[in-house]
Write an enzyme that holds these catalytic residues in place. Sequence first.
Site, PDB file in Angstrom:
ATOM      1  N   ASP A  42       0.806  -1.224   0.000  1.00  0.00           N
ATOM      2  CA  ASP A  42       0.000   0.000   0.000  1.00  0.00           C
ATOM      3  C   ASP A  42       0.836   1.270   0.000  1.00  0.00           C
ATOM      4  O   ASP A  42       0.420   2.303   0.528  1.00  0.00           O
ATOM      5  CB  ASP A  42      -0.971   0.009   1.209  1.00  0.00           C
ATOM      6  CG  ASP A  42      -1.861  -1.194   1.238  1.00  0.00           C
ATOM      7  OD1 ASP A  42      -2.231  -1.674   0.148  1.00  0.00           O
ATOM      8  OD2 ASP A  42      -2.196  -1.679   2.342  1.00  0.00           O
ATOM      9  N   VAL A  60       3.006  14.059  -4.120  1.00  0.00           N
ATOM     10  CA  VAL A  60       2.430  14.998  -3.152  1.00  0.00           C
ATOM     11  C   VAL A  60       0.898  14.967  -3.152  1.00  0.00           C
ATOM     12  O   VAL A  60       0.254  15.906  -2.685  1.00  0.00           O
ATOM     13  CB  VAL A  60       2.946  16.435  -3.417  1.00  0.00           C
ATOM     14  CG1 VAL A  60       4.433  16.541  -3.127  1.00  0.00           C
ATOM     15  CG2 VAL A  60       2.656  16.878  -4.859  1.00  0.00           C
ATOM     16  N   GLY A  61       0.331  13.884  -3.659  1.00  0.00           N
ATOM     17  CA  GLY A  61      -1.127  13.739  -3.662  1.00  0.00           C
ATOM     18  C   GLY A  61      -1.485  12.527  -4.489  1.00  0.00           C
ATOM     19  O   GLY A  61      -0.635  11.997  -5.220  1.00  0.00           O
ATOM     20  N   ARG A 119       3.147 -28.994  -6.023  1.00  0.00           N
ATOM     21  CA  ARG A 119       2.922 -29.627  -7.329  1.00  0.00           C
ATOM     22  C   ARG A 119       1.549 -30.287  -7.444  1.00  0.00           C
ATOM     23  O   ARG A 119       1.366 -31.262  -8.151  1.00  0.00           O
ATOM     24  CB  ARG A 119       4.050 -30.628  -7.634  1.00  0.00           C
ATOM     25  CG  ARG A 119       5.391 -29.912  -7.763  1.00  0.00           C
ATOM     26  CD  ARG A 119       6.545 -30.828  -7.680  1.00  0.00           C
ATOM     27  NE  ARG A 119       6.660 -31.424  -6.354  1.00  0.00           N
ATOM     28  CZ  ARG A 119       7.720 -32.105  -5.937  1.00  0.00           C
ATOM     29  NH1 ARG A 119       8.742 -32.286  -6.735  1.00  0.00           N
ATOM     30  NH2 ARG A 119       7.769 -32.600  -4.722  1.00  0.00           N
ATOM     31  N   LYS A 170      -0.133   4.156  -8.243  1.00  0.00           N
ATOM     32  CA  LYS A 170      -0.010   5.522  -8.759  1.00  0.00           C
ATOM     33  C   LYS A 170       1.276   5.642  -9.586  1.00  0.00           C
ATOM     34  O   LYS A 170       1.271   6.208 -10.677  1.00  0.00           O
ATOM     35  CB  LYS A 170       0.001   6.536  -7.607  1.00  0.00           C
ATOM     36  CG  LYS A 170       0.438   7.873  -8.122  1.00  0.00           C
ATOM     37  CD  LYS A 170       0.378   9.047  -7.228  1.00  0.00           C
ATOM     38  CE  LYS A 170       1.118  10.181  -7.951  1.00  0.00           C
ATOM     39  NZ  LYS A 170       0.952  11.474  -7.354  1.00  0.00           N
ATOM     40  N   ARG A 179      -9.918  -2.837   6.104  1.00  0.00           N
ATOM     41  CA  ARG A 179      -9.383  -2.796   7.467  1.00  0.00           C
ATOM     42  C   ARG A 179      -8.572  -1.517   7.693  1.00  0.00           C
ATOM     43  O   ARG A 179      -7.860  -1.069   6.793  1.00  0.00           O
ATOM     44  CB  ARG A 179      -8.450  -3.997   7.716  1.00  0.00           C
ATOM     45  CG  ARG A 179      -9.171  -5.321   7.776  1.00  0.00           C
ATOM     46  CD  ARG A 179      -8.196  -6.468   7.967  1.00  0.00           C
ATOM     47  NE  ARG A 179      -7.385  -6.720   6.782  1.00  0.00           N
ATOM     48  CZ  ARG A 179      -6.439  -7.637   6.705  1.00  0.00           C
ATOM     49  NH1 ARG A 179      -6.155  -8.377   7.764  1.00  0.00           N
ATOM     50  NH2 ARG A 179      -5.763  -7.822   5.592  1.00  0.00           N
ATOM     51  N   GLN A 188       2.036  -6.057  -3.211  1.00  0.00           N
ATOM     52  CA  GLN A 188       2.519  -6.177  -1.822  1.00  0.00           C
ATOM     53  C   GLN A 188       3.835  -5.401  -1.650  1.00  0.00           C
ATOM     54  O   GLN A 188       4.003  -4.386  -2.310  1.00  0.00           O
ATOM     55  CB  GLN A 188       2.678  -7.641  -1.412  1.00  0.00           C
ATOM     56  CG  GLN A 188       1.362  -8.383  -1.229  1.00  0.00           C
ATOM     57  CD  GLN A 188       0.748  -8.892  -2.528  1.00  0.00           C
ATOM     58  OE1 GLN A 188       1.411  -9.522  -3.329  1.00  0.00           O
ATOM     59  NE2 GLN A 188      -0.522  -8.633  -2.747  1.00  0.00           N
ATOM     60  N   THR A 242      -5.864 -11.679   3.623  1.00  0.00           N
ATOM     61  CA  THR A 242      -7.006 -11.065   2.931  1.00  0.00           C
ATOM     62  C   THR A 242      -8.110 -12.098   2.658  1.00  0.00           C
ATOM     63  O   THR A 242      -9.152 -11.756   2.104  1.00  0.00           O
ATOM     64  CB  THR A 242      -6.551 -10.468   1.583  1.00  0.00           C
ATOM     65  OG1 THR A 242      -5.961 -11.520   0.805  1.00  0.00           O
ATOM     66  CG2 THR A 242      -5.541  -9.348   1.785  1.00  0.00           C
ATOM     67  N   LYS A 268       2.060   2.108  -4.999  1.00  0.00           N
ATOM     68  CA  LYS A 268       2.694   1.511  -6.198  1.00  0.00           C
ATOM     69  C   LYS A 268       1.887   1.787  -7.458  1.00  0.00           C
ATOM     70  O   LYS A 268       2.438   2.088  -8.500  1.00  0.00           O
ATOM     71  CB  LYS A 268       2.807  -0.019  -6.032  1.00  0.00           C
ATOM     72  CG  LYS A 268       3.721  -0.475  -4.938  1.00  0.00           C
ATOM     73  CD  LYS A 268       3.699  -1.977  -4.805  1.00  0.00           C
ATOM     74  CE  LYS A 268       2.375  -2.519  -4.302  1.00  0.00           C
ATOM     75  NZ  LYS A 268       2.018  -2.127  -2.929  1.00  0.00           N
ATOM     76  N   LYS A 325       3.102  10.233  -0.457  1.00  0.00           N
ATOM     77  CA  LYS A 325       2.295  10.684   0.673  1.00  0.00           C
ATOM     78  C   LYS A 325       3.035  11.624   1.618  1.00  0.00           C
ATOM     79  O   LYS A 325       2.680  11.758   2.787  1.00  0.00           O
ATOM     80  CB  LYS A 325       1.711   9.470   1.427  1.00  0.00           C
ATOM     81  CG  LYS A 325       0.882   8.575   0.506  1.00  0.00           C
ATOM     82  CD  LYS A 325      -0.018   7.620   1.211  1.00  0.00           C
ATOM     83  CE  LYS A 325      -1.397   8.150   1.413  1.00  0.00           C
ATOM     84  NZ  LYS A 325      -2.408   7.123   1.655  1.00  0.00           N
ATOM     85  N   ALA A 378      -4.035  -7.928  -3.584  1.00  0.00           N
ATOM     86  CA  ALA A 378      -3.596  -6.554  -3.790  1.00  0.00           C
ATOM     87  C   ALA A 378      -4.796  -5.626  -3.926  1.00  0.00           C
ATOM     88  O   ALA A 378      -5.862  -6.029  -4.389  1.00  0.00           O
ATOM     89  CB  ALA A 378      -2.744  -6.480  -5.055  1.00  0.00           C
ATOM     90  N   GLY A 379      -4.598  -4.387  -3.521  1.00  0.00           N
ATOM     91  CA  GLY A 379      -5.599  -3.342  -3.723  1.00  0.00           C
ATOM     92  C   GLY A 379      -4.850  -2.116  -4.205  1.00  0.00           C
ATOM     93  O   GLY A 379      -4.087  -1.528  -3.461  1.00  0.00           O
ATOM     94  N   HIS A 380      -5.007  -1.776  -5.476  1.00  0.00           N
ATOM     95  CA  HIS A 380      -4.198  -0.724  -6.093  1.00  0.00           C
ATOM     96  C   HIS A 380      -5.094   0.420  -6.550  1.00  0.00           C
ATOM     97  O   HIS A 380      -6.044   0.203  -7.304  1.00  0.00           O
ATOM     98  CB  HIS A 380      -3.429  -1.302  -7.287  1.00  0.00           C
ATOM     99  CG  HIS A 380      -2.394  -2.310  -6.898  1.00  0.00           C
ATOM    100  ND1 HIS A 380      -1.754  -3.121  -7.791  1.00  0.00           N
ATOM    101  CD2 HIS A 380      -1.862  -2.604  -5.686  1.00  0.00           C
ATOM    102  CE1 HIS A 380      -0.877  -3.889  -7.150  1.00  0.00           C
ATOM    103  NE2 HIS A 380      -0.936  -3.603  -5.867  1.00  0.00           N
TER     104      HIS A 380
END
Length: 426
Positions: free
Chosen positions: A12, A414-415, A141, A17, A301, A222, A127, A15, A329, A38-40
């Site tokens: 988080d 910066v944002g 395998r 962005k 979360r 990740q 998750t 990445k 950030k 993942a949450g992008h």
Amino acid sequence: MNKVVIGAQWGDEGKAKITDLLAENSDLIIRYQGGCNAGHTVVVDNKTYKFHLIPSGILYGNKTCFLGAGTVILPESFEAEVKGLISDGIDVSGLKISPLASVTMPYHTEIDGYSENNAKKGKIGTTKKGIGPTYTDKSGRIGFKAQDLYSDEALEEKLDVILPIKNKVLKEVYGLKPYSKEEIRELCKKYAEIFRPYICFDWQEMLNKFKNGHNILFEGAQGVMLDVDYGTYPYVTSSNPIGGGAATGSGYGPTVIDEVIGVAKAYVTRVGEGPFVTELNDETGNKIRDIGHEYGVTTGRPRRCGWFDAVTMKYAVLTGGITSIALTKIDVFDDFDEIKICTAYRDKRNGEIYNSYPTDVFIHKYLEPVYETHNGWKTDITGIRNYDDLPQNVKSYLSRLEELLEVPISIVSVGPDREQTIFKCC
Ligand code: GDP
Ligand code: IMO
Ligand code: MG
């Protein structure tokens, strides 16, 4: 130029962005590990897009986006993500899946959920997307690869081999419902249809085509501290988010990689369990969470927050193979009087100082951060686009990080918006 974008902390970091920015000048974007854990987030002209598995480069409409052999795909989640993009008017014709990617079966998510819900000790805080069990079967395998869905021969043999083992484990270890051959066969037929428009059996020709004279971007998910080999094991994910993961999970070897960009926040967050030496369980931690909107994209979360940790970051630079840093950030500190950087750990038991990251995570509970304090800038920097226009205190802070980490900061964010980015010359 072929670049890998990786998370340098516990995920988080922003990445997506950075990937989105670099995707503009890339022809092929490859996701090489992880799955829909993942949450992008990408923000373009005030519109927010959330991705789990599909490379954010898909937004440009004219890029090839490839899910490599190192990824694991939960078909229902993939389908929902693709449908969402199509309904947003996004052209997904460049999306391709490696036949060698692993398929998450329903029993993988069931086992993940069961383990998390019933763990008395050693809960990971996953998750619950079946990631660990899918990679376990791949290494053991006894996994299904995307290509198996199109081969009756492969499927029948795998059903004979895998299902008796799985059913025994499901019943006897987890007390879960077993599956019949017919049920799995039907599911596989359904999954084959979900993947059909995207499965890329001529992936070798495709990768060869892009190998010379094109820009390739490898999109990590990740972060280094969640890497199964180098992270805070066992509180990690089950893949290799380090830069080296791009070499094993994409279909290209390591020789095509020119740069590895490590994305790091100006502070640290973590979701799930596991050690976190600079964690702030106080008002400052809450302030960072509030201003930084630190809530998980995939699970919602609240993220645990703490000061920037140069000890783990130096470790991430080494093990991730990071050649430059994208620091995100930093604007979250616009209203802070002072900002801390952890430069070492101190063992509370005997005062021993750790300048390098101690990989035995079971001693981390005895460690406390050694901080240095920097003055804040008390200025809104979200509108600044040139490095020279940044307040002197921001520049000093960035220089200090470069000095500590011994690697240049090439991008300052910066944002959340694409535009809110400063490319810093090294
Ligand atoms: P990823 O998993 O590494 O792609 O990151 P996430 O999308 O999970 O979380 C990063 C969050 O920070 C997202 O909501 C982004 O829109 C946001 N973001 C990224 N860069 C910046 C930044 O420089 N400043 C601020 N305020 N937000 C940012
Ligand atoms: P992105 O790509 C942050 C964490 C989970 C848990 C651990 C294992 O958005 O940075 P898993 O479901 O993978 O078996 O969970 O890893 N985790 C992440 N944390 N960002 C992520 O992805 C994550 N993906 C997994 O919270 O601690
Ligand atoms: Mg994320």
